[in-house]
Enzyme design. Structure first.
Site, PDB file in Angstrom:
ATOM      1  N   ASN A   9       3.025  13.739   9.108  1.00  0.00           N
ATOM      2  CA  ASN A   9       1.725  13.108   9.350  1.00  0.00           C
ATOM      3  C   ASN A   9       1.988  11.808  10.111  1.00  0.00           C
ATOM      4  OD1 ASN A   9      -0.742  11.861   9.247  1.00  0.00           O
ATOM      5  ND2 ASN A   9      -0.795  11.623   7.015  1.00  0.00           N
ATOM      6  N   TRP A  10       1.771  11.872  11.408  1.00  0.00           N
ATOM      7  CA  TRP A  10       2.105  10.709  12.244  1.00  0.00           C
ATOM      8  C   TRP A  10       1.097   9.567  12.089  1.00  0.00           C
ATOM      9  CZ3 TRP A  10       3.706  12.946  17.742  1.00  0.00           C
ATOM     10  CH2 TRP A  10       4.860  13.727  17.576  1.00  0.00           C
ATOM     11  N   LYS A  11      -0.027   9.842  11.485  1.00  0.00           N
ATOM     12  CA  LYS A  11      -1.088   8.831  11.338  1.00  0.00           C
ATOM     13  C   LYS A  11      -1.420   8.226  12.713  1.00  0.00           C
ATOM     14  CE  LYS A  11       0.422   8.291   6.631  1.00  0.00           C
ATOM     15  NZ  LYS A  11       0.511   7.484   5.428  1.00  0.00           N
ATOM     16  N   HIS A  96      -7.204  13.229   3.278  1.00  0.00           N
ATOM     17  CA  HIS A  96      -6.091  12.284   3.086  1.00  0.00           C
ATOM     18  C   HIS A  96      -6.608  11.009   2.417  1.00  0.00           C
ATOM     19  CE1 HIS A  96      -2.889   9.445   3.900  1.00  0.00           C
ATOM     20  NE2 HIS A  96      -2.104  10.505   3.970  1.00  0.00           N
ATOM     21  N   GLU A  98      -6.019   7.968   2.853  1.00  0.00           N
ATOM     22  CA  GLU A  98      -6.424   6.860   3.731  1.00  0.00           C
ATOM     23  C   GLU A  98      -7.857   7.074   4.215  1.00  0.00           C
ATOM     24  OE1 GLU A  98      -2.977   7.045   6.232  1.00  0.00           O
ATOM     25  OE2 GLU A  98      -1.801   6.247   4.569  1.00  0.00           O
ATOM     26  N   GLU A 170      -0.638  13.861  -3.280  1.00  0.00           N
ATOM     27  CA  GLU A 170      -0.205  12.572  -2.747  1.00  0.00           C
ATOM     28  C   GLU A 170      -0.719  11.456  -3.653  1.00  0.00           C
ATOM     29  OE1 GLU A 170       0.900  12.969   1.673  1.00  0.00           O
ATOM     30  OE2 GLU A 170      -1.130  12.236   1.512  1.00  0.00           O
ATOM     31  N   GLY A 176       3.288   5.214   1.584  1.00  0.00           N
ATOM     32  CA  GLY A 176       3.657   4.091   2.432  1.00  0.00           C
ATOM     33  C   GLY A 176       4.124   2.868   1.667  1.00  0.00           C
ATOM     34  N   SER A 215       6.102   8.581   0.290  1.00  0.00           N
ATOM     35  CA  SER A 215       7.442   8.007   0.425  1.00  0.00           C
ATOM     36  C   SER A 215       8.553   9.042   0.219  1.00  0.00           C
ATOM     37  CB  SER A 215       7.616   6.816  -0.512  1.00  0.00           C
ATOM     38  OG  SER A 215       6.663   5.809  -0.199  1.00  0.00           O
ATOM     39  N   GLY A 236       4.897  10.899   5.909  1.00  0.00           N
ATOM     40  CA  GLY A 236       4.357   9.884   6.803  1.00  0.00           C
ATOM     41  C   GLY A 236       5.471   9.155   7.522  1.00  0.00           C
ATOM     42  N   GLY A 237       5.837   7.985   7.003  1.00  0.00           N
ATOM     43  CA  GLY A 237       6.821   7.112   7.667  1.00  0.00           C
ATOM     44  C   GLY A 237       8.087   7.826   8.108  1.00  0.00           C
TER      45      GLY A 237
HETATM   46  P1  PGA Z   1       4.431   8.190   3.509  1.00  0.00           P
HETATM   47  O1  PGA Z   1       2.999   8.875   3.829  1.00  0.00           O
HETATM   48  O2  PGA Z   1       5.449   9.303   3.578  1.00  0.00           O
HETATM   49  O3  PGA Z   1       4.607   7.167   4.574  1.00  0.00           O
HETATM   50  O4  PGA Z   1       4.336   7.604   2.135  1.00  0.00           O
HETATM   51  C1  PGA Z   1       2.676  10.151   3.344  1.00  0.00           C
HETATM   52  C2  PGA Z   1       1.258  10.493   3.733  1.00  0.00           C
HETATM   53  O5  PGA Z   1       0.407   9.598   3.746  1.00  0.00           O
HETATM   54  O6  PGA Z   1       0.930  11.662   4.039  1.00  0.00           O
END
Ligand code: PGA
Length: 255
Positions: A9-11, A96, A98, A170, A176, A215, A236-237
């Site tokens: 997930n590149w956001k 998601h 966010e 999640e 994050g 994470s 994500g990251g």
């Molecule tokens: P993260 O994000 O791996 O940076 O914690 C995961 C996500 O939000 O899908």
């Protein structure tokens, strides 16, 4: 037998050049995944078409980070499921945290439900995200919250086959933040999600993939994915660098 899925997930990261560099780095470092692990990248909408081109001929698949539930009309700035499918995407991340909690509380469960229905109608596979906040976990409400989100999103939805639906657990407090759920915490919630899916879909539940997200990194991926009901990761990251993304894929291959 569930084939693990590792989805990046590149956001709202990457520009066109860095996205191309990232994809070519992933493709060149990717071990032979054959049909043992599925890998997807989920860039911003505006990079779906160029990334479809960049991954052509590779084992990588494409996903969007959202979609809108209406099929067409006066919805300035929105992107329909059919538009996402036109890019060659197979997946859409829906609900998601966010989008539920951070970006102006945009999404409620009813909206997410309609998005799941729209994705399936366009032959896209939803990656439906559920998860509790830190306050909810501390109040002992984790399983209740996850059940509510899951049932609200899937109410009346009938996937024709198990591969038509992916769920991602999640925990909001782990996204994050560098804090990861322990493998035991993840497994407890994943097993609960599978039991809820069994209530909705019977034996199909045993084949539906449930990803962990929050994470996940190369050094914790093996233990998380090694849990009985953890079928991959939504990353994500660590999906923004070839070495860390491929490190997680390698952990899934070894699981
Ligand atoms: P993260 O994000 O791996 O940076 O914690 C995961 C996500 O939000 O899908």
């Amino acid at each position: 037998m569930r084939t693990p899925l590792i989805a990046g997930n590149w956001k709202m990261n990457m520009d066109l050049h860095s996205a191309r560099v990232l994809v070519s780095g992933i493709v060149s470092e990717l071990p032979a995944v054959a049909d043992k692990v599925e890998v997807a990248i989920c860039p911003s909408y505006v990079y779906l078409f160029p990334m479809a081109k960049a991954i052509a001929g590779s084992p990588l698949q494409l996903g969007a980070q959202d979609l809108f539930f209406e099929s067409a009309g006066a919805f300035t700035g929105e992107v329909s499921a059919a538009m996402v499918a036109d890019t060659g995407a197979r997946y859409a991340i829906l609900g998601h945290s966010e989008r539920r909690h951070t970006i102006g509380h945009l999404e409620d469960d009813w909206m997410i439900h309609r998005k799941v229905a729209a994705a399936l109608a366009a032959s896209l596979t939803p990656i439906l995200c559920v998860g509790e906040t830190l306050a909810e976990r501390e109040a002992g409400q984790t399983l209740e919250v996850v059940t509510f989100q899951l049932v609200a999103a899937l109410n009346g939805i009938k996937p024709a086959k198990a591969s038509d639906l992916v769920v991602a657990y999640e925990p909001v407090w782990a996204i994050g933040t560098g804090k990861t759920a322990t493998p035991q915490q993840a497994q407890e919630v994943h097993a609960h999600i599978r039991a809820e899916l069994r209530g909705l879909y019977g034996d199909l539940a045993d084949e539906i993939r449930i990803l962990y997200g929050g994470s996940m990194k190369p050094d914790n991926a093996a233990e998380l994915i090694g849990q009985a009901d953890v079928d991959g990761g939504l990353i994500g990251g660590a999906s923004l660098k070839p070495a860390s993304f491929v490190g997680i894929i390698a952990a899934a291959l070894a699981s």
